[in-house]
Design a protein around this motif. Sequence first.
Motif, PDB file in Angstrom:
ATOM      1  N   SER A   2      68.654  46.003  81.732  1.00 31.05           N
ATOM      2  CA  SER A   2      68.343  45.330  80.477  1.00 31.05           C
ATOM      3  C   SER A   2      68.730  46.212  79.299  1.00 31.05           C
ATOM      4  O   SER A   2      68.824  47.435  79.410  1.00 31.05           O
ATOM      5  N   LEU A   3      68.956  45.565  78.152  1.00 37.60           N
ATOM      6  CA  LEU A   3      69.337  46.290  76.949  1.00 37.60           C
ATOM      7  C   LEU A   3      68.262  47.290  76.542  1.00 37.60           C
ATOM      8  O   LEU A   3      68.569  48.417  76.141  1.00 37.60           O
ATOM      9  N   ASN A   4      66.998  46.922  76.699  1.00 34.32           N
ATOM     10  CA  ASN A   4      65.896  47.813  76.357  1.00 34.32           C
ATOM     11  C   ASN A   4      65.920  49.071  77.236  1.00 34.32           C
ATOM     12  O   ASN A   4      65.756  50.183  76.743  1.00 34.32           O
ATOM     13  N   LYS A   5      66.139  48.891  78.536  1.00 34.35           N
ATOM     14  CA  LYS A   5      66.190  50.038  79.442  1.00 34.35           C
ATOM     15  C   LYS A   5      67.399  50.910  79.145  1.00 34.35           C
ATOM     16  O   LYS A   5      67.327  52.145  79.221  1.00 34.35           O
ATOM     17  N   LEU A   6      68.513  50.288  78.786  1.00 30.66           N
ATOM     18  CA  LEU A   6      69.707  51.044  78.441  1.00 30.66           C
ATOM     19  C   LEU A   6      69.481  51.870  77.179  1.00 30.66           C
ATOM     20  O   LEU A   6      69.832  53.050  77.120  1.00 30.66           O
ATOM     21  N   ASN A   7      68.839  51.281  76.181  1.00 32.73           N
ATOM     22  CA  ASN A   7      68.519  52.016  74.953  1.00 32.73           C
ATOM     23  C   ASN A   7      67.568  53.176  75.235  1.00 32.73           C
ATOM     24  O   ASN A   7      67.698  54.248  74.642  1.00 32.73           O
ATOM     25  N   GLN A   8      66.611  52.970  76.129  1.00 38.30           N
ATOM     26  CA  GLN A   8      65.698  54.060  76.503  1.00 38.30           C
ATOM     27  C   GLN A   8      66.465  55.192  77.187  1.00 38.30           C
ATOM     28  O   GLN A   8      66.210  56.364  76.926  1.00 38.30           O
ATOM     29  N   LEU A   9      67.409  54.844  78.044  1.00 35.49           N
ATOM     30  CA  LEU A   9      68.227  55.853  78.710  1.00 35.49           C
ATOM     31  C   LEU A   9      69.042  56.634  77.685  1.00 35.49           C
ATOM     32  O   LEU A   9      69.112  57.864  77.748  1.00 35.49           O
ATOM     33  N   TYR A  10      69.649  55.928  76.736  1.00 39.73           N
ATOM     34  CA  TYR A  10      70.417  56.608  75.688  1.00 39.73           C
ATOM     35  C   TYR A  10      69.532  57.580  74.912  1.00 39.73           C
ATOM     36  O   TYR A  10      69.929  58.705  74.636  1.00 39.73           O
ATOM     37  N   ARG A  11      68.335  57.154  74.566  1.00 40.39           N
ATOM     38  CA  ARG A  11      67.414  58.031  73.832  1.00 40.39           C
ATOM     39  C   ARG A  11      67.071  59.276  74.650  1.00 40.39           C
ATOM     40  O   ARG A  11      67.010  60.380  74.116  1.00 40.39           O
ATOM     41  N   LEU A  12      66.858  59.085  75.942  1.00 41.84           N
ATOM     42  CA  LEU A  12      66.538  60.225  76.812  1.00 41.84           C
ATOM     43  C   LEU A  12      67.698  61.212  76.901  1.00 41.84           C
ATOM     44  O   LEU A  12      67.492  62.431  76.870  1.00 41.84           O
ATOM     45  N   VAL A  13      68.919  60.707  76.991  1.00 43.07           N
ATOM     46  CA  VAL A  13      70.096  61.584  77.039  1.00 43.07           C
ATOM     47  C   VAL A  13      70.212  62.367  75.738  1.00 43.07           C
ATOM     48  O   VAL A  13      70.435  63.582  75.749  1.00 43.07           O
ATOM     49  N   THR A 120      77.387  56.168  70.422  1.00 43.03           N
ATOM     50  CA  THR A 120      77.896  55.012  69.676  1.00 43.03           C
ATOM     51  C   THR A 120      76.785  54.038  69.305  1.00 43.03           C
ATOM     52  O   THR A 120      76.933  53.295  68.336  1.00 43.03           O
ATOM     53  N   ASN A 121      75.682  54.047  70.028  1.00 42.45           N
ATOM     54  CA  ASN A 121      74.547  53.182  69.660  1.00 42.45           C
ATOM     55  C   ASN A 121      73.934  53.590  68.332  1.00 42.45           C
ATOM     56  O   ASN A 121      73.332  52.767  67.640  1.00 42.45           O
ATOM     57  N   ILE A 122      74.068  54.852  67.975  1.00 41.73           N
ATOM     58  CA  ILE A 122      73.504  55.337  66.714  1.00 41.73           C
ATOM     59  C   ILE A 122      74.216  54.708  65.528  1.00 41.73           C
ATOM     60  O   ILE A 122      73.662  54.597  64.445  1.00 41.73           O
TER      61      ILE A 122
END
Length: 151
Positions: A2-13, A120-122
Amino acid sequence: MSLNKLNQLYRLVILDHATNSHHHYEISHPTNKKLLHNTSCGDTVKISFNVDSEGIITDIGFVGQGCTISQASASILTDTMQGKQKDEALELVKIFSDIAKGSERSPEDVAKLGDAQVLTNIMEFPARIKCATLAWWAFQEAFLPEENEVE
């Protein structure tokens, strides 16, 4: 995923790179280096690296201070550029900069960024674009003879 889980992963990285930065040191006797300061927020990044006679980046590091995003971006940049040939590295900076400026790039181009894709999400947050791009622009400017600070 999900997009939410992907965003959480990006934040963790990003958080991991900010707290456990890779290549967080200054190169002694670099062939190239550049210090940039973001006057709007106070972030500072100094990129230093060595390029061998074949144009390969053999060692790269950064020092600086600033927000989580600027420091994580510098760490990710160093991972991305280590071992790259100059032209390939500058192509990656161009891709990253285009995305930061809102230009569309092909999925193949974005994939070339490797782990730097998480940054790139930033770009969805205009106030943070300068934070994410500071190290990348310092890296690019380090190749310009008139900008290179090496004595």
